[in-house]
Design a protein around this motif. Structure first.
Motif, PDB file in Angstrom:
ATOM      1  N   ASP A 154       0.824  -1.219   0.000  1.00  0.00           N
ATOM      2  CA  ASP A 154       0.000   0.000   0.000  1.00  0.00           C
ATOM      3  C   ASP A 154       0.851   1.259   0.000  1.00  0.00           C
ATOM      4  OD1 ASP A 154      -2.266  -1.491  -0.059  1.00  0.00           O
ATOM      5  OD2 ASP A 154      -2.985  -0.954   1.942  1.00  0.00           O
ATOM      6  N   HIS A 155       2.067   1.176   0.570  1.00  0.00           N
ATOM      7  CA  HIS A 155       2.968   2.326   0.598  1.00  0.00           C
ATOM      8  C   HIS A 155       2.195   3.585   1.045  1.00  0.00           C
ATOM      9  CE1 HIS A 155       7.148   2.079  -0.561  1.00  0.00           C
ATOM     10  NE2 HIS A 155       7.153   3.354  -0.877  1.00  0.00           N
ATOM     11  N   PRO A 156       1.573   3.531   2.223  1.00  0.00           N
ATOM     12  CA  PRO A 156       0.648   4.607   2.606  1.00  0.00           C
ATOM     13  C   PRO A 156       1.315   5.913   3.021  1.00  0.00           C
ATOM     14  CG  PRO A 156       0.860   3.025   4.387  1.00  0.00           C
ATOM     15  CD  PRO A 156       1.633   2.467   3.235  1.00  0.00           C
ATOM     16  N   PHE A 157       2.637   5.901   3.182  1.00  0.00           N
ATOM     17  CA  PHE A 157       3.334   7.097   3.651  1.00  0.00           C
ATOM     18  C   PHE A 157       4.290   7.619   2.581  1.00  0.00           C
ATOM     19  CE2 PHE A 157       2.605   4.284   7.355  1.00  0.00           C
ATOM     20  CZ  PHE A 157       1.661   5.065   8.009  1.00  0.00           C
ATOM     21  N   SER A 158       4.616   8.874   2.680  1.00  0.00           N
ATOM     22  CA  SER A 158       5.530   9.471   1.709  1.00  0.00           C
ATOM     23  C   SER A 158       6.931   8.890   1.829  1.00  0.00           C
ATOM     24  CB  SER A 158       5.572  10.996   1.902  1.00  0.00           C
ATOM     25  OG  SER A 158       4.304  11.552   1.636  1.00  0.00           O
ATOM     26  N   ASP A 159       7.306   8.462   3.033  1.00  0.00           N
ATOM     27  CA  ASP A 159       8.606   7.837   3.261  1.00  0.00           C
ATOM     28  C   ASP A 159       8.493   7.006   4.540  1.00  0.00           C
ATOM     29  OD1 ASP A 159      11.210   7.112   2.936  1.00  0.00           O
ATOM     30  OD2 ASP A 159      12.073   9.059   3.456  1.00  0.00           O
ATOM     31  N   GLY A 160       9.443   6.103   4.754  1.00  0.00           N
ATOM     32  CA  GLY A 160       9.447   5.294   5.972  1.00  0.00           C
ATOM     33  C   GLY A 160       8.546   4.080   5.924  1.00  0.00           C
ATOM     34  N   ASN A 161       8.087   3.685   4.729  1.00  0.00           N
ATOM     35  CA  ASN A 161       7.183   2.540   4.623  1.00  0.00           C
ATOM     36  C   ASN A 161       7.865   1.221   4.991  1.00  0.00           C
ATOM     37  OD1 ASN A 161       4.560   3.669   3.294  1.00  0.00           O
ATOM     38  ND2 ASN A 161       6.231   4.582   2.120  1.00  0.00           N
ATOM     39  N   GLY A 162       9.099   1.027   4.524  1.00  0.00           N
ATOM     40  CA  GLY A 162       9.802  -0.213   4.811  1.00  0.00           C
ATOM     41  C   GLY A 162      10.053  -0.398   6.291  1.00  0.00           C
ATOM     42  N   ARG A 163      10.493   0.658   6.955  1.00  0.00           N
ATOM     43  CA  ARG A 163      10.756   0.571   8.393  1.00  0.00           C
ATOM     44  C   ARG A 163       9.467   0.314   9.166  1.00  0.00           C
ATOM     45  NH1 ARG A 163      13.383   6.194   8.815  1.00  0.00           N
ATOM     46  NH2 ARG A 163      12.665   6.320   6.658  1.00  0.00           N
ATOM     47  N   THR A 164       8.395   0.967   8.759  1.00  0.00           N
ATOM     48  CA  THR A 164       7.113   0.760   9.436  1.00  0.00           C
ATOM     49  C   THR A 164       6.587  -0.649   9.196  1.00  0.00           C
ATOM     50  OG1 THR A 164       6.612   3.116   9.122  1.00  0.00           O
ATOM     51  CG2 THR A 164       4.789   1.686   9.753  1.00  0.00           C
ATOM     52  N   ALA A 165       6.756  -1.157   7.977  1.00  0.00           N
ATOM     53  CA  ALA A 165       6.305  -2.520   7.661  1.00  0.00           C
ATOM     54  C   ALA A 165       7.033  -3.541   8.522  1.00  0.00           C
ATOM     55  CB  ALA A 165       6.527  -2.817   6.178  1.00  0.00           C
ATOM     56  N   ARG A 166       8.340  -3.383   8.680  1.00  0.00           N
ATOM     57  CA  ARG A 166       9.094  -4.333   9.510  1.00  0.00           C
ATOM     58  C   ARG A 166       8.713  -4.196  10.977  1.00  0.00           C
ATOM     59  NH1 ARG A 166      12.677  -2.982   5.394  1.00  0.00           N
ATOM     60  NH2 ARG A 166      13.654  -1.255   6.505  1.00  0.00           N
ATOM     61  N   ALA A 167       8.393  -2.972  11.407  1.00  0.00           N
ATOM     62  CA  ALA A 167       7.937  -2.776  12.786  1.00  0.00           C
ATOM     63  C   ALA A 167       6.628  -3.520  13.028  1.00  0.00           C
ATOM     64  CB  ALA A 167       7.770  -1.283  13.073  1.00  0.00           C
ATOM     65  N   LEU A 168       5.712  -3.465  12.067  1.00  0.00           N
ATOM     66  CA  LEU A 168       4.443  -4.183  12.217  1.00  0.00           C
ATOM     67  C   LEU A 168       4.661  -5.697  12.237  1.00  0.00           C
ATOM     68  CD1 LEU A 168       1.926  -2.177   9.989  1.00  0.00           C
ATOM     69  CD2 LEU A 168       2.378  -1.980  12.435  1.00  0.00           C
ATOM     70  N   PHE A 169       5.621  -6.174  11.467  1.00  0.00           N
ATOM     71  CA  PHE A 169       5.941  -7.601  11.512  1.00  0.00           C
ATOM     72  C   PHE A 169       6.356  -8.000  12.925  1.00  0.00           C
ATOM     73  CE2 PHE A 169       9.445 -10.651  11.640  1.00  0.00           C
ATOM     74  CZ  PHE A 169       8.824 -11.784  11.147  1.00  0.00           C
ATOM     75  N   TYR A 170       7.233  -7.219  13.541  1.00  0.00           N
ATOM     76  CA  TYR A 170       7.668  -7.534  14.904  1.00  0.00           C
ATOM     77  C   TYR A 170       6.498  -7.480  15.877  1.00  0.00           C
ATOM     78  CZ  TYR A 170      12.690  -7.730  14.080  1.00  0.00           C
ATOM     79  OH  TYR A 170      13.944  -8.118  13.664  1.00  0.00           O
ATOM     80  N   TRP A 171       5.642  -6.471  15.738  1.00  0.00           N
ATOM     81  CA  TRP A 171       4.464  -6.387  16.616  1.00  0.00           C
ATOM     82  C   TRP A 171       3.635  -7.673  16.491  1.00  0.00           C
ATOM     83  CZ3 TRP A 171      -0.591  -6.875  15.054  1.00  0.00           C
ATOM     84  CH2 TRP A 171      -1.551  -6.682  16.049  1.00  0.00           C
ATOM     85  N   ALA A 172       3.403  -8.120  15.274  1.00  0.00           N
ATOM     86  CA  ALA A 172       2.570  -9.300  15.045  1.00  0.00           C
ATOM     87  C   ALA A 172       3.206 -10.551  15.641  1.00  0.00           C
ATOM     88  CB  ALA A 172       2.313  -9.490  13.550  1.00  0.00           C
ATOM     89  N   MET A 173       4.501 -10.718  15.480  1.00  0.00           N
ATOM     90  CA  MET A 173       5.164 -11.901  16.013  1.00  0.00           C
ATOM     91  C   MET A 173       5.123 -11.915  17.540  1.00  0.00           C
ATOM     92  SD  MET A 173       6.028 -13.809  13.475  1.00  0.00           S
ATOM     93  CE  MET A 173       7.284 -14.951  14.059  1.00  0.00           C
ATOM     94  N   LEU A 174       5.414 -10.779  18.169  1.00  0.00           N
ATOM     95  CA  LEU A 174       5.377 -10.715  19.630  1.00  0.00           C
ATOM     96  C   LEU A 174       3.952 -10.859  20.140  1.00  0.00           C
ATOM     97  CD1 LEU A 174       7.950  -7.845  20.306  1.00  0.00           C
ATOM     98  CD2 LEU A 174       8.299 -10.311  20.522  1.00  0.00           C
ATOM     99  N   GLN A 175       2.999 -10.272  19.425  1.00  0.00           N
ATOM    100  CA  GLN A 175       1.599 -10.334  19.835  1.00  0.00           C
ATOM    101  C   GLN A 175       1.085 -11.769  19.804  1.00  0.00           C
ATOM    102  OE1 GLN A 175      -1.513 -10.682  18.023  1.00  0.00           O
ATOM    103  NE2 GLN A 175      -2.878  -9.722  19.507  1.00  0.00           N
ATOM    104  N   GLN A 176       1.633 -12.586  18.912  1.00  0.00           N
ATOM    105  CA  GLN A 176       1.215 -13.977  18.774  1.00  0.00           C
ATOM    106  C   GLN A 176       2.030 -14.926  19.650  1.00  0.00           C
ATOM    107  OE1 GLN A 176      -1.333 -15.222  17.143  1.00  0.00           O
ATOM    108  NE2 GLN A 176      -2.031 -13.336  16.173  1.00  0.00           N
ATOM    109  N   GLY A 177       2.906 -14.380  20.500  1.00  0.00           N
ATOM    110  CA  GLY A 177       3.628 -15.210  21.455  1.00  0.00           C
ATOM    111  C   GLY A 177       4.990 -15.692  21.020  1.00  0.00           C
ATOM    112  N   TYR A 178       5.503 -15.212  19.899  1.00  0.00           N
ATOM    113  CA  TYR A 178       6.844 -15.603  19.465  1.00  0.00           C
ATOM    114  C   TYR A 178       7.864 -14.708  20.176  1.00  0.00           C
ATOM    115  CZ  TYR A 178       4.562 -18.439  15.925  1.00  0.00           C
ATOM    116  OH  TYR A 178       3.796 -19.384  15.282  1.00  0.00           O
ATOM    117  N   TRP A 179       8.030 -14.967  21.467  1.00  0.00           N
ATOM    118  CA  TRP A 179       8.791 -14.088  22.357  1.00  0.00           C
ATOM    119  C   TRP A 179      10.257 -13.942  21.951  1.00  0.00           C
ATOM    120  CZ3 TRP A 179      13.040 -16.195  24.498  1.00  0.00           C
ATOM    121  CH2 TRP A 179      13.117 -17.589  24.506  1.00  0.00           C
TER     122      TRP A 179
END
Length: 427
Positions: free
Chosen positions: A257-282
């Motif tokens: 979606d590239h919803p931001f003018s810049d910083g999309n890759g860093r934000t995408a990887r941050a969401l990946f980490y949130w999802a993994m930790l949220q699902q218990g992959y400590w």
């Protein structure tokens, strides 16, 4: 007519059999398949049809720009990789001693957060060296330029994600994370924490202007972000999706979606980490995927293109990211094993030190595993059942050798383990 239909059915069955009997360790795109020798009696087009017939895509709520849904199949190689991740990083995995012991956990956590922050920023153009970046974070000095600010922002974002692991994802939370990632690093400061406004369209291209991806128009982004959050929180689709697949798809979705003018890759990887930790992959508190991705940027970027160019089949990206994750887990285990080996070697060096009694040797073995630990005369006395004077003499002797640092905590005498104890031991 029946003969013709029967012949067609027989041909299709044969093609399906050929596809499913192939080795399960690959998932070929047409661009790769057409350059390989075709099975005997088949053209490349027939072989490709067989492959496609064997792939039953599970649709996702992520829609491509033309309105068609992305989906994924589950070839054996993907299922094998997901199982391995569950076995090595899931909630039931027994934690390595180094990341459960309080004294070393914080040190390893800081190291992993710095590694991810630095490498993720370098992928987006940060030019600061690793040593300078680590010194900045450790000393807590303010960043001196945009590159250092990118790295510090990423570091703070990774810390924030650990705090947010139990919270559901919302559009506002995504915007807040983007603001944290990009604050002070954008040409237009107003772009931090806001979606691309109408009229500010972007494309993903290379240094030569070749366009690889045209993201959805800005006016679709608010609704798409709502759908992304519903998917991230497990509300859609109404079928089971492996949590690692969901986390990787979330990474892809925001990047697509590239919803931001810049910083999309860093934000995408941050969401990946949130999802993994949220699902218990400590264990992902201690894992850096960016350091692995950065070693093979071409494969990472190619997996995006393969998924987009083959009927929105996300399986290519899933397989690439599963490989990245497994390499990152392997790197962590190798690092911990190496550190454990170093401690073991240092303990052997202790045995050769003259003038130390068994109590002092035991304390130093403990100290090697607990940098910064503070001993008192009373704690040493109780640990070994000796007199106050004997315990104090043991600690003062180690302090005189520079192996402990004497100090005061109010009126109480303390002896602290120096952070560089390993370098103070005789060779």
């Amino acid at each position: 007519m029946l003969d013709r239909c029967g012949g067609l059915q027989e041909t299709l069955s044969l093609l399906s059999l050929l596809a499913t009997s192939e080795e399960g360790d690959r998932y070929l795109h047409w661009d790769e398949l057409r350059h390989r020798p075709a099975p005997e009696g088949l053209t490349h087009e027939q072989w490709w049809l067989a492959e496609k017939l064997s792939r039953r895509l599970t649709p996702l709520p992520l829609l491509a720009s033309e309105g068609l849904a992305f989906g994924f199949s589950q070839p054996p190689v993907l299922l094998k990789g997901l199982h391995q991740i569950d076995m090595e990083a899931g909630a039931s995995v027994v934690a390595p001693e180094a990341v459960t012991r309080r004294s070393t956990r914080d040190r390893y956590l800081l190291s992993s957060l710095m590694e991810e922050a630095i490498t993720s920023s370098q992928m987006e153009g940060a030019a600061t060296t690793r040593d300078v970046a680590k010194a900045m974070i450790r000393s807590r000095r303010p960043p001196r330029d945009r590159s250092e600010r990118m790295i510090l922002n990423n570091f703070l974002t990774m810390q924030r994600i650990r705090e947010l692991r139990k919270q559901p994802l919302t559009p506002q939370l995504v915007l807040d994370l983007h603001r944290l990632v990009t604050e002070g690093t954008l040409d237009d400061p107003a772009d931090a924490g806001r979606l691309r406004p109408p009229g500010k369209e972007v494309v993903v291209d290379d240094l030569y202007g070749t366009v690889f991806h045209v993201p959805p128009p800005a006016d679709e982004l608010p609704q798409r972000l709502e759908e992304l959050c519903r998917f991230a929180n497990g509300e859609t689709p109404k079928v089971f999706i492996h949590p690692v697949v969901r986390a990787i798809a979330l990474h892809f979705w925001l990047a697509y979606d590239h919803p931001f003018s810049d910083g999309n890759g860093r934000t995408a990887r941050a969401l990946f980490y949130w999802a993994m930790l949220q699902q218990g992959y400590w264990l992902f508190e201690f894992i850096s995927i960016s350091s692995v991705i950065n070693q093979a940027r071409g494969q990472y970027e190619r997996s995006f293109l393969l998924s987009e160019s083959d009927d929105n089949d996300l399986t290519y990206f899933l397989l690439a990211q599963v490989k990245v994750i497994l390499q990152a887990i392997g790197s962590l285990h190798s690092y911990l094993e190496r550190k454990a080996g170093e401690v073991g070697a240092l303990q052997q060096r202790l045995e050769g030190m003259e003038g130390l009694n068994h109590r002092q040797l035991e304390l130093l073995r403990h100290a090697l595993r607990h940098p910064g630990y503070r001993y008192t005369v009373l704690s040493h006395q109780n640990s070994h059942g000796v007199s106050h004077q004997t315990a104090r003499s043991d600690l003062q002797s180690l302090s005189a050798r520079g192996l402990l640092i004497a100090g005061k905590d109010g009126r109480r005498e303390i002896f602290r383990v120096p952070e560089d104890l390993t370098t103070r031991l005789p060779g």
